[in-house]
Design a protein around this motif. Sequence first.
Motif, PDB file in Angstrom:
ATOM      1  N   LEU A 176       0.816  -1.212   0.000  1.00  0.00           N
ATOM      2  CA  LEU A 176       0.000   0.000   0.000  1.00  0.00           C
ATOM      3  C   LEU A 176       0.854   1.269   0.000  1.00  0.00           C
ATOM      4  CD1 LEU A 176      -2.789  -1.161   2.478  1.00  0.00           C
ATOM      5  CD2 LEU A 176      -2.877  -1.106  -0.020  1.00  0.00           C
ATOM      6  N   VAL A 177       1.681   1.435   1.022  1.00  0.00           N
ATOM      7  CA  VAL A 177       2.516   2.640   1.099  1.00  0.00           C
ATOM      8  C   VAL A 177       3.421   2.760  -0.122  1.00  0.00           C
ATOM      9  CG1 VAL A 177       4.355   3.792   2.384  1.00  0.00           C
ATOM     10  CG2 VAL A 177       2.452   2.733   3.618  1.00  0.00           C
ATOM     11  N   ASP A 178       4.015   1.655  -0.531  1.00  0.00           N
ATOM     12  CA  ASP A 178       4.964   1.695  -1.647  1.00  0.00           C
ATOM     13  C   ASP A 178       4.304   1.986  -2.993  1.00  0.00           C
ATOM     14  OD1 ASP A 178       6.918   1.159   0.168  1.00  0.00           O
ATOM     15  OD2 ASP A 178       7.373  -0.873  -0.531  1.00  0.00           O
ATOM     16  N   ASN A 179       2.977   1.866  -3.073  1.00  0.00           N
ATOM     17  CA  ASN A 179       2.297   2.046  -4.359  1.00  0.00           C
ATOM     18  C   ASN A 179       1.301   3.199  -4.393  1.00  0.00           C
ATOM     19  OD1 ASN A 179       3.144  -0.317  -6.151  1.00  0.00           O
ATOM     20  ND2 ASN A 179       2.519  -1.405  -4.299  1.00  0.00           N
ATOM     21  N   GLN A 180       0.890   3.713  -3.238  1.00  0.00           N
ATOM     22  CA  GLN A 180      -0.239   4.639  -3.223  1.00  0.00           C
ATOM     23  C   GLN A 180       0.021   5.931  -3.998  1.00  0.00           C
ATOM     24  OE1 GLN A 180      -1.401   5.946   0.676  1.00  0.00           O
ATOM     25  NE2 GLN A 180       0.632   6.662   1.252  1.00  0.00           N
ATOM     26  N   ASP A 181       1.232   6.466  -3.961  1.00  0.00           N
ATOM     27  CA  ASP A 181       1.505   7.713  -4.679  1.00  0.00           C
ATOM     28  C   ASP A 181       1.381   7.524  -6.190  1.00  0.00           C
ATOM     29  OD1 ASP A 181       1.923   8.994  -2.295  1.00  0.00           O
ATOM     30  OD2 ASP A 181       4.115   8.921  -2.400  1.00  0.00           O
ATOM     31  N   ALA A 182       1.935   6.422  -6.690  1.00  0.00           N
ATOM     32  CA  ALA A 182       1.857   6.154  -8.133  1.00  0.00           C
ATOM     33  C   ALA A 182       0.415   5.892  -8.550  1.00  0.00           C
ATOM     34  CB  ALA A 182       2.743   4.967  -8.493  1.00  0.00           C
ATOM     35  N   TRP A 183      -0.323   5.160  -7.732  1.00  0.00           N
ATOM     36  CA  TRP A 183      -1.724   4.884  -8.054  1.00  0.00           C
ATOM     37  C   TRP A 183      -2.548   6.168  -8.046  1.00  0.00           C
ATOM     38  CZ3 TRP A 183      -2.408   0.078  -4.335  1.00  0.00           C
ATOM     39  CH2 TRP A 183      -1.752  -1.026  -4.903  1.00  0.00           C
ATOM     40  N   ARG A 184      -2.311   7.025  -7.059  1.00  0.00           N
ATOM     41  CA  ARG A 184      -3.035   8.299  -6.982  1.00  0.00           C
ATOM     42  C   ARG A 184      -2.759   9.152  -8.222  1.00  0.00           C
ATOM     43  NH1 ARG A 184      -0.409  10.548  -3.146  1.00  0.00           N
ATOM     44  NH2 ARG A 184      -1.706  10.065  -1.320  1.00  0.00           N
ATOM     45  N   GLN A 185      -1.489   9.250  -8.597  1.00  0.00           N
ATOM     46  CA  GLN A 185      -1.133  10.088  -9.740  1.00  0.00           C
ATOM     47  C   GLN A 185      -1.723   9.555 -11.038  1.00  0.00           C
ATOM     48  OE1 GLN A 185       0.494  13.119  -9.480  1.00  0.00           O
ATOM     49  NE2 GLN A 185      -0.386  13.217 -11.544  1.00  0.00           N
ATOM     50  N   LYS A 186      -1.696   8.248 -11.210  1.00  0.00           N
ATOM     51  CA  LYS A 186      -2.272   7.661 -12.423  1.00  0.00           C
ATOM     52  C   LYS A 186      -3.764   7.962 -12.509  1.00  0.00           C
ATOM     53  CE  LYS A 186      -2.865   3.293 -14.911  1.00  0.00           C
ATOM     54  NZ  LYS A 186      -2.635   1.815 -14.890  1.00  0.00           N
ATOM     55  N   ALA A 187      -4.458   7.859 -11.384  1.00  0.00           N
ATOM     56  CA  ALA A 187      -5.895   8.139 -11.373  1.00  0.00           C
ATOM     57  C   ALA A 187      -6.170   9.614 -11.659  1.00  0.00           C
ATOM     58  CB  ALA A 187      -6.491   7.735 -10.026  1.00  0.00           C
ATOM     59  N   LEU A 188      -5.365  10.502 -11.084  1.00  0.00           N
ATOM     60  CA  LEU A 188      -5.544  11.935 -11.345  1.00  0.00           C
ATOM     61  C   LEU A 188      -5.267  12.280 -12.807  1.00  0.00           C
ATOM     62  CD1 LEU A 188      -4.030  13.612  -8.161  1.00  0.00           C
ATOM     63  CD2 LEU A 188      -6.393  13.793  -8.982  1.00  0.00           C
TER      64      LEU A 188
ATOM     65  N   ALA B 285      -0.633   7.310   6.305  1.00  0.00           N
ATOM     66  CA  ALA B 285      -0.293   5.996   5.754  1.00  0.00           C
ATOM     67  C   ALA B 285      -1.502   5.074   5.861  1.00  0.00           C
ATOM     68  CB  ALA B 285       0.886   5.401   6.514  1.00  0.00           C
ATOM     69  N   PRO B 286      -1.733   4.255   4.861  1.00  0.00           N
ATOM     70  CA  PRO B 286      -2.865   3.329   4.914  1.00  0.00           C
ATOM     71  C   PRO B 286      -2.666   2.269   5.985  1.00  0.00           C
ATOM     72  CG  PRO B 286      -1.486   2.860   3.012  1.00  0.00           C
ATOM     73  CD  PRO B 286      -0.961   4.129   3.615  1.00  0.00           C
ATOM     74  N   THR B 287      -3.735   1.919   6.657  1.00  0.00           N
ATOM     75  CA  THR B 287      -3.687   0.863   7.664  1.00  0.00           C
ATOM     76  C   THR B 287      -4.782  -0.151   7.380  1.00  0.00           C
ATOM     77  OG1 THR B 287      -5.127   2.139   9.141  1.00  0.00           O
ATOM     78  CG2 THR B 287      -2.745   2.356   9.465  1.00  0.00           C
ATOM     79  N   VAL B 288      -4.438  -1.415   7.491  1.00  0.00           N
ATOM     80  CA  VAL B 288      -5.410  -2.491   7.327  1.00  0.00           C
ATOM     81  C   VAL B 288      -6.045  -2.738   8.686  1.00  0.00           C
ATOM     82  CG1 VAL B 288      -5.779  -4.851   6.553  1.00  0.00           C
ATOM     83  CG2 VAL B 288      -3.942  -3.491   5.542  1.00  0.00           C
ATOM     84  N   THR B 289      -7.362  -2.618   8.768  1.00  0.00           N
ATOM     85  CA  THR B 289      -8.040  -2.716  10.064  1.00  0.00           C
ATOM     86  C   THR B 289      -9.142  -3.772  10.022  1.00  0.00           C
ATOM     87  OG1 THR B 289      -9.487  -0.894   9.392  1.00  0.00           O
ATOM     88  CG2 THR B 289      -7.556  -0.335  10.723  1.00  0.00           C
ATOM     89  N   PRO B 290      -8.777  -5.048  10.039  1.00  0.00           N
ATOM     90  CA  PRO B 290      -9.800  -6.100  10.037  1.00  0.00           C
ATOM     91  C   PRO B 290     -10.521  -6.157  11.370  1.00  0.00           C
ATOM     92  CG  PRO B 290      -7.634  -7.051  10.356  1.00  0.00           C
ATOM     93  CD  PRO B 290      -7.414  -5.587  10.079  1.00  0.00           C
ATOM     94  N   GLY B 291     -11.800  -6.453  11.329  1.00  0.00           N
ATOM     95  CA  GLY B 291     -12.546  -6.639  12.559  1.00  0.00           C
ATOM     96  C   GLY B 291     -12.166  -7.948  13.218  1.00  0.00           C
ATOM     97  N   ASP B 292     -12.543  -8.096  14.471  1.00  0.00           N
ATOM     98  CA  ASP B 292     -12.252  -9.330  15.197  1.00  0.00           C
ATOM     99  C   ASP B 292     -13.161 -10.442  14.681  1.00  0.00           C
ATOM    100  OD1 ASP B 292     -11.763 -11.365  16.939  1.00  0.00           O
ATOM    101  OD2 ASP B 292     -11.967 -10.161  18.759  1.00  0.00           O
ATOM    102  N   PRO B 293     -12.587 -11.483  14.053  1.00  0.00           N
ATOM    103  CA  PRO B 293     -13.418 -12.552  13.501  1.00  0.00           C
ATOM    104  C   PRO B 293     -13.968 -13.487  14.562  1.00  0.00           C
ATOM    105  CG  PRO B 293     -11.117 -13.085  13.195  1.00  0.00           C
ATOM    106  CD  PRO B 293     -11.152 -11.709  13.815  1.00  0.00           C
ATOM    107  N   GLY B 294     -13.491 -13.347  15.797  1.00  0.00           N
ATOM    108  CA  GLY B 294     -13.978 -14.216  16.866  1.00  0.00           C
ATOM    109  C   GLY B 294     -13.210 -15.517  16.928  1.00  0.00           C
ATOM    110  N   ARG B 295     -13.346 -16.194  18.039  1.00  0.00           N
ATOM    111  CA  ARG B 295     -12.633 -17.448  18.256  1.00  0.00           C
ATOM    112  C   ARG B 295     -13.570 -18.602  18.561  1.00  0.00           C
ATOM    113  NH1 ARG B 295      -7.477 -17.828  16.435  1.00  0.00           N
ATOM    114  NH2 ARG B 295      -6.475 -15.836  16.675  1.00  0.00           N
ATOM    115  N   GLU B 296     -14.875 -18.373  18.430  1.00  0.00           N
ATOM    116  CA  GLU B 296     -15.802 -19.440  18.751  1.00  0.00           C
ATOM    117  C   GLU B 296     -15.770 -20.504  17.667  1.00  0.00           C
ATOM    118  OE1 GLU B 296     -16.668 -16.310  18.391  1.00  0.00           O
ATOM    119  OE2 GLU B 296     -16.966 -15.622  20.452  1.00  0.00           O
ATOM    120  N   GLY B 297     -16.189 -21.691  18.056  1.00  0.00           N
ATOM    121  CA  GLY B 297     -16.405 -22.733  17.065  1.00  0.00           C
ATOM    122  C   GLY B 297     -15.153 -23.481  16.688  1.00  0.00           C
ATOM    123  N   THR B 298     -15.278 -24.263  15.618  1.00  0.00           N
ATOM    124  CA  THR B 298     -14.201 -25.129  15.177  1.00  0.00           C
ATOM    125  C   THR B 298     -13.965 -24.934  13.702  1.00  0.00           C
ATOM    126  OG1 THR B 298     -15.697 -26.940  14.619  1.00  0.00           O
ATOM    127  CG2 THR B 298     -14.919 -26.842  16.893  1.00  0.00           C
TER     128      THR B 298
END
Length: 308
Positions: A150-162, A283-296
């Motif tokens: 993400l960090v290593d690519n975001q500037d190039a991706w932003r510029q291409k889109a602009l 900087a972009p951060t990946v923020t997954p929710g807690d998937p839980g630990r119940e079950g098998t």
Amino acid sequence: MDGTVNGFNRNPTASPYPSLEEAGKAANMPKGRKAVAEWWGDLDPVTRGILLRERGDELRAAGITAPLYNWKSPDPGSGPFNVEDMTPRDAWLHSQAVAIAAAGDFIGETGASRNMLQYLSGTGETLNLDVDRMLHDDTDFRSGIEQEHLVDNQDAWRQKALDEYNRAGGDKTVIIPVESAAKHRTLRSDEWFHAVGSHAQNVSGMVTVTPSAHGGEPKISLDYQVNVWDRYNWDKGKATEFPGGVTIEDEDMGRLHAVGLAQEFDMRGSSSTYTHDLNGHTAPTVTPGDPGREGTRGDVSRGEEENR
């Protein structure tokens, strides 16, 4: 004659699409996630913006952000399946491996347990990985995705889109598909080291540039998913230590594949879609929710569902 071609107006000035050709392409979405991603990448950026506004949920479900990376296993594993004669020791090893897998489920290493039992079942079917849970559990994996993809690519991706936004006149929503180069890395947390270990990973998604309603700077956002590929196999000359001090020689486990008591298989999966604001400088951060630990290992939340 109603003045249309395949339901689209013959006069391109009366159509929101950049051309009659684009209108025709927009109306012919193929089937299959990879084919959809290729079709999406071949559209004009303005066409993508129109389609996402009109059919966003349908298109996302069809696979417009699916990766185009063509993964192949980097090693041969244990060789051909079911080509050697089984011995009593092989049957004993298989029973021991089943017991170890069950113990992993009991102590909470559900992913490792599920993957080993898939191997021991001998079906060879592809297994869908729960990448959201991997991101939640393994901080090194998560931070590596953030920095290397993400960090290593975001500037190039932003510029291409602009650039595409300005080329389209600066008054229309444009979308460009993006995908980072695949990298081979190793998961470090105990469970995911045992379940997956070394693997290929990348990020795929799209950058959207939307004009401001008040003539200001356009809004730029990145929607992305994290993708993982691996082959569940065993390599000669290695050994794996499991909880309880149990060590298994890879050669022994690989032999179960050779005698037909187990079978190597592909693993792959994609995370949920995450969004990052590209207007700011955070900087972009990946923020997954807690998937839980119940079950098998049988729970849908453990990754048994259709790959997202």
